[in-house]
Design an enzyme around this catalytic site. Structure first.
Site, short mmCIF file in Angstrom:
data_model
loop_
_atom_site.label_atom_id
_atom_site.label_comp_id
_atom_site.label_asym_id
_atom_site.label_seq_id
_atom_site.Cartn_x
_atom_site.Cartn_y
_atom_site.Cartn_z
N GLU A 23 27.62 62.30 -37.68
CA GLU A 23 28.47 61.10 -37.58
C GLU A 23 27.80 60.02 -38.42
OE1 GLU A 23 29.45 59.50 -33.52
OE2 GLU A 23 28.57 61.41 -32.94
N LYS A 72 18.17 60.54 -36.55
CA LYS A 72 18.82 59.54 -37.40
C LYS A 72 18.27 59.72 -38.82
CE LYS A 72 15.68 55.85 -35.89
NZ LYS A 72 15.62 54.59 -35.13
N LYS A 131 26.01 56.55 -38.92
CA LYS A 131 25.24 55.62 -38.10
C LYS A 131 25.75 54.23 -38.45
CE LYS A 131 20.43 54.24 -37.23
NZ LYS A 131 20.82 53.56 -36.01
#
Ligand SMILES: [Zn+2]
Lengths: 539, 349
Positions: free
Chosen positions: A227, A397, A229
Site C-alpha cells: 500500500e 515501511k 505510505k
C-alpha cells in the site's frame, strides 16, 4: 490546602532521583488528598491537564507592580529563572489572610475568569501562598510544570497504592478523564470498575520496521501486500454507543481538532487510518496544510473549509463488539472493504492496494512515486495479525529516496530551547527571473536539522560575519553560501511565495565550493513537483 | 563628636579601632582582638589578647586548641563593660550561634555596633539577638541580602524532614549541616519536635556537640555514625558535614536521602547543584526581612555592610534614607553558610 500539598509533592518529585521514591510520593498523594484535587494533581503531573491561560509576561507584570525594579533585577540575575524569582520575591501583603487555594479552585478559576480579571485573581492566590506554593502555582497557571512524571509511572503508583494489577488500570485509563472520580472510587473499593467497553479506549497501534536491503532480498511477493505510505498523521478512530474518539499514534486524544471527522464517525467500530487534508476530488494536500489543523483547541468553519480533513483507512480492528485483531491481514482487509461498502462513512476512503508480481516491479513503483502525499510504500504480510507495537517481520515501511537541491542561505534565526544560543533555523532560496531581465532569490523553505555540531558552529560564525540586517531574532545574511538541502517531496502551494512547499527539508551539506550564482533555479524544483492534479488546482 | 569612620577603620587585617588599638574579628594574628563568635572566619588562631563571651572562648579553645585560642583570654559577659584606652566595649547577644555577640563600641560619645553574624529567629541553643538602639553606625552582614531570601519557619523545615523519615522508613536520612551552630540547632529542633531516638553523628560533628553540652545545652542521645552498623541506621537521622552528604561516605548507608540544612537551599538551582534530594531551608543568618527590620530598629543613620550581597541591601536602605556603605571585608563569609555559596556557584556555573 491542596496547593501547598501539591507544591510539596512537586518539590520532592523534582529533587528525587529514585523511581521507587517517586512512586512512594505519588502513593501518599493518592492516599491523603481529597477528590477532586488528587485527580487534578495527577493530571497536572502527567500533563493530561495543561493550563496555558496565563502568559509568563502577566506574572512578570504582577511582580513589577509589587517589587522595586532594582531589587527585582538583582534577584532575577541571582536566581536565573523568572518564575522562581517571582515566587521568592513576592512580598507578603499586610492583612491578606485568605486560605491558600485548592487545585480545583485554581482549575475552575482559570476556566471561568474573564481575561481582564485574571491578573487580580492570580495576585490574590499568590498573596495566600508561601514561596513553594507560589512556585507551584506559577508553573501550573503558565503550563510549565514539566516534572517528568510519566503517565506510566503514575499508573504503576496507582496500582501499588490500590493493589490492583497495572494492566487492569491501563485498560480503563483512556475511559476516564481528570479528575478520574470513577477510577479512584473503583481503586478504593467503593465502586464498579469503570467499563472500558462503554467508553472509547485506545488500543496501541501496530507499527512497521524500516525495510533493509537484506530483508528485501528474501521477500516472497506472494506473501506480501503493498500500500502507499500516506504522509499525514496516523490515527485510530474509535466510535460506538459510549462515544467517539480520534487517537493519535501515541494515544493522545485529538478529537477536538477534527470535529468534521468526529461527526462522520456515525458507526460502531475501531479503525486504523491516516488523517490527511483531502480536497475535492480526493487529492491529498501537502503535510504543511494538515499542520494548520493540528494543536488547535477550537476549529472554525473557515479552517474546516480551507483545510478539509479526511481519513484514508488502513485496517479494521473492531467491528461492533467483535475483536478482529487476531485475524490474518487478508481477512481483516476483506472485512474492511465490505464494511466501507456497507457503511459508506463520509470523509473516509480506502487506502488502495498496489498489485505487484516481483520485487523489481515494486522497486520501480516506489521510484516512480512522485506525489508529495506519498512517503513511500508499506508492506504487510498477508497473514499478519494486528499486534501492538513494532514486531519485526510483519510490517515493513519502505520510504522513498530523498530529493535535493542546491539552495542559497537567505536568513538565519535562533533556535528555541537548548538551541536558543545557536542560529539553527535556516531559510534558503532558489533563483528565478526578477521580471527586469535579472535574477532574484525567492525563499522556498526552512531547515532546522541535518547539520553536525561542527557545521552548526561553523554556520554560526559564518552568519555573524555575513549579517546584512537584523530583525529581532532573525539575521539576514549575504547571499553567498550554498546549502545542499534534502527533502522528501515537493508540492505546489499557494500559501508559499515561491508557489512550492517542501516536505521535511534538512541540510545535507554545506557547499563552500559552489558560488551562489550556480545554485539551483526555481524551475529545477518545479520539475520535481509530482502531483499534476494539485498543480492544476493551484493554477 | 567624632564620626565612627574617624576611629573605626577598614585595614587589611580587618576592622580596627584606632584609639583602642584592637581589631574586631581580625583575619590575621594581632595583638588585641575582640571576637564576635566562634566560626573560623571570625575566630582565627594565634592572637595575643582575645576578648569574647565565655562561650565563644570555650568554643575557640575546643576548635583551635588551648595554645592557639589567644595567649590571654578575657571573658566578657553581655551587660558588662570594659574600657580600653578610653574606648568603652560591651557585648550584646547576636542570636547566631552559642556565645555569638555584637560588639558595641563608644569613643567620645560616638557609638558603633559591630554585629558580626546574626539572626532574629528564635534558636533553642543560644541567647536571642538584642537590639542596641541609638548607635551612630550599625555594622551588619548581608549573607542573605536579597529579597529572594525569606527563610521559612524552622519548625516547618523540621516537619518536612520528619515527614520524609516517616514516608521512607527503610532509608537513612543524612542531613548536611555545619559543625558549629547549625548541627546543634538541628538536634535541638528535632528534640522539640518530639524526635527522641538517637541522632547519629559523623565524627567531625561530635566534639562541638560535647562542648555545647558542657556549656549547658542538652542535646539528648547522640551516637557516632561511623562506628554504627548499616542496619542500625535504617530509618535513622544522621548528621554530617555538608561536603559528605552526597559523597561516598553517605552512599555506604542504606539508600540514603541526601538532605542539606542551609539558607541557600531556598534557591532550587543551588540545591540541584549540591545533589540534594531533600533541601531544608534552615539558616543561622538573618534573611532579607530580618536584615532590614534590624537596621530600622537600631535607628542608625548609617550602616556599614561587611560581607555578602551588599548591593541590594545598600539600595534598599538608600530608599529609606539610611546611608549605606559596603566595606568589602575580605575573608568573612567563608565558614558556615558562606561556604555553601562558593561551592554552589561553581556547580551552577
Ligand atoms: Zn558565623
Amino acid at each position: 490546602m491542596s496547593i501547598p500539598a501539591f507544591a510539596a509533592l512537586l518539590e520532592r518529585l523534582v529533587f528525587t532521583p529514585g523511581r521507587n521514591a517517586k512512586i512512594a510520593l505519588l502513593k501518599r498523594w493518592f492516599a491523603e488528598q481529597p477528590d477532586p484535587d488528587r485527580g487534578i494533581g495527577l493530571a497536572a503531573l502527567t500533563e493530561e491537564l495543561v493550563f496555558t491561560t496565563a502568559k509568563p509576561a502577566l506574572l512578570r507584570e504582577l511582580a513589577a507592580a509589587r517589587v522595586d525594579p532594582v531589587l527585582l533585577a538583582l534577584s532575577r540575575d541571582y536566581v536565573g529563572d523568572s518564575a522562581e524569582t517571582i515566587a521568592l520575591v513576592w512580598p507578603p501583603r499586610a492583612g491578606a489572610n485568605a486560605p491558600p487555594p485548592t487545585l480545583s479552585e485554581v482549575a475552575e478559576g482559570l476556566e471561568r475568569t474573564p481575561k481582564a480579571e485574571l491578573p487580580a485573581l492570580i495576585a490574590g492566590w499568590l498573596d495566600a501562598l508561601d514561596a513553594g506554593g507560589r512556585f507551584a502555582l506559577i508553573k501550573l497557571v503558565t503550563g510549565g510544570l514539566r516534572v517528568g512524571a510519566s503517565g506510566r509511572l503514575a499508573r504503576i503508583a496507582l496500582a501499588e497504592w490500590s493493589g490492583r494489577p497495572v494492566e487492569e488500570i491501563e485498560e480503563v485509563w483512556h475511559g476516564v478523564a481528570p479528575p478520574y472520580l470513577p477510577l479512584f472510587r473503583w481503586l478504593e473499593g467503593k465502586g464498579e470498575r469503570p467499563d472500558p467497553r462503554g467508553t472509547p479506549v485506545f488500543r496501541p497501534l501496530m507499527l512497521a520496521h524500516p525495510l533493509g536491503d537484506s530483508d528485501l532480498a528474501v521477500l516472497q511477493p506472494e506473501d506480501w501486500r503493498a500500500e502507499w505510505k500516506w504522509d499525514g498523521i496516523r490515527v485510530q478512530l474509535c466510535a460506538g454507543p459510549g462515544g467517539r474518539r480520534i487517537w493519535s499514534r501515541g494515544g493522545e486524544d485529538v478529537s477536538a481538532a477534527f470535529p468534521e471527522i468526529v461527526e462522520a464517525m456515525d458507526f460502531h467500530a475501531v479503525l486504523d487510518g491516516e488523517l490527511l487534508v483531502i480536497r475535492d476530488g480526493g487529492e491529498v494536500a501537502p503535510f504543511a496544510d494538515l499542520q494548520q489543523r493540528l494543536n488547535r483547541k477550537t476549529v472554525g468553519p473557515k479552517l474546516m473549509r480551507d483545510y478539509p480533513a479526511g481519513v484514508r483507512l488502513y485496517d479494521l480492528l473492531f467491528e461492533g463488539e467483535e475483536d478482529l485483531r487476531a485475524l490474518p491481514f487478508d481477512t481483516r482487509r476483506a472485512r474492511l472493504e465490505a464494511w466501507i461498502a456497507r457503511v459508506r462513512p463520509a470523509r473516509m476512503d480506502l487506502s488502495p492496494q498496489i498489485a505487484f508480481a516481483s520485487v523489481a516491479q515494486l522497486s520501480a513503483i516506489r521510484a516512480g512515486a512522485r506525489a508529495a502525499s506519498i512517503e513511500g510504500l508499506m508492506l504487510k504480510r498477508a497473514d499478519s495479525p494486528y499486534v501492538a507495537g513494532r514486531v519485526k517481520g510483519l510490517w515493513w515501511k519502505w520510504k522513498r529516496e530523498p530529493l535535493s537541491v542546491d539552495a542559497v542561505l537567505m536568513y538565519a534565526q535562533r533556535g528555541s530551547g537548548k538551541r536558543s544560543s545557536y542560529y539553527s533555523d535556516y531559510t534558503f532560496g532558489l533563483w528565478r527571473p526578477d521580471g527586469r531581465g535579472g535574477e532574484e532569490l525567492v525563499p522556498v523553505g526552512k531547515a532546522y536539522s541535518g547539520y553536525t555540531d561542527q557545521e552548526l558552529l561553523w554556520l554560526g560564525r559564518w552568519i555573524r560575519n555575513h549579517t546584512v540586517a537584523r530583525f529581532g531574532p532573525v539575521r539576514e545574511v549575504e547571499k553567498a553560501l550554498v546549502l545542499e538541502v534534502a527533502f522528501d517531496a515537493a508540492q505546489r502551494s499557494m500559501r508559499h511565495k515561491s508557489g512550492v512547499a517542501l516536505r521535511f527539508p534538512r541540510i545535507l551539506r554545506i557547499r563552500r565550493d559552489k558560488p551562489a550564482s550556480e545554485a539551483d533555479r526555481l524551475d529545477t524544483l518545479m520539475a520535481l513537483v509530482g502531483n499534476r492534479e494539485a498543480k492544476a488546482a493551484a493554477d | 563628636m567624632p564620626h565612627p569612620e574617624t576611629w573605626l577603620r577598614v585595614t587589611p587585617a580587618g576592622l580596627w579601632c584606632e584609639p583602642g588599638d584592637f581589631f574586631v574579628d581580625p583575619t590575621r594574628p594581632v595583638a588585641r582582638a575582640v571576637i564576635t563568635h566562634g566560626h573560623s572566619d571570625h575566630a582565627r588562631p594565634d592572637h595575643g589578647a582575645v576578648l569574647a563571651t565565655p562561650e565563644t572562648l570555650a568554643i575557640m579553645r575546643a576548635r583551635l586548641g588551648d595554645g592557639r585560642a589567644g595567649r590571654r583570654q578575657q571573658p566578657l559577659r553581655p551587660g558588662e563593660v570594659v574600657v580600653q584606652n578610653g574606648v568603652r566595649i560591651w557585648l550584646r547577644p547576636a542570636g547566631h550561634v552559642l556565645g555569638s555577640a555584637q560588639v558595641c563600641l563608644e569613643w567620645r560619645g560616638s557609638r558603633a555596633v559591630v554585629s558580626g553574624d546574626y539572626k532574629r529567629t528564635p534558636d533553642p541553643t543560644c541567647a536571642p539577638f538584642e537590639v542596641e538602639r541609638g548607635c551612630d553606625v550599625f555594622v551588619t552582614e548581608a549573607t542573605f541580602g536579597l529579597p529572594v531570601f525569606r527563610h521559612p519557619r524552622p519548625e516547618e523545615e523540621i516537619a518536612k524532614l520528619l515527614a520524609s523519615v516517616a514516608l521512607f522508613p527503610e532509608r537513612t536520612h543524612v542531613v548536611g549541616c555545619y559543625a558549629l551552630g547549625k548541627c546543634q540547632r538541628l538536634i535541638a529542633l528535632l528534640r522539640r519536635a518530639g524526635w527522641e531516638a538517637p541522632i547519629w553523628l559523623h565524627g567531625a560533628l561530635l566534639p562541638l556537640c560535647r562542648t555545647y553540652e558542657a556549656l549547658g545545652v542538652r542535646l539528648g542521645d547522640l551516637r557516632p555514625a561511623t562506628a554504627a552498623r548499616k542496619e542500625a541506621l535504617r530509618g535513622a537521622i544522621v548528621l554530617a558535614p555538608p561536603s559528605v552528604v552526597a559523597e561516598r561516605w553517605a552512599r555506604r548507608l542504606t539508600d540514603p536521602v541526601a538532605c542539606l540544612a542551609s539558607g541557600w537551599m531556598r534557591v532550587r538551582q543551588r540545591a540541584k547543584a549540591r545533589g540534594v534530594e531533600l533541601p531544608l531551608v534552615l539558616s543561622d543568618h538573618a534573611d532579607w526581612d530580618e536584615l532590614n527590620a534590624t537596621i530600622d530598629e537600631t535607628g542608625a543613620p548609617e550602616v556599614w555592610v561587611t560581607h555578602g550581597r551588599d548591593d541590594a541591601l545598600v539600595h534598599a536602605m538608600g530608599r529609606r534614607g539610611i546611608r549605606g556603605r559596603a566595606l568589602h571585608l575580605v575573608g568573612l563569609g567563608e565558614e558556615d553558610e558562606g561556604e555553601a555559596e562558593t561551592g554552589a556557584a561553581e556547580g551552577a556555573a
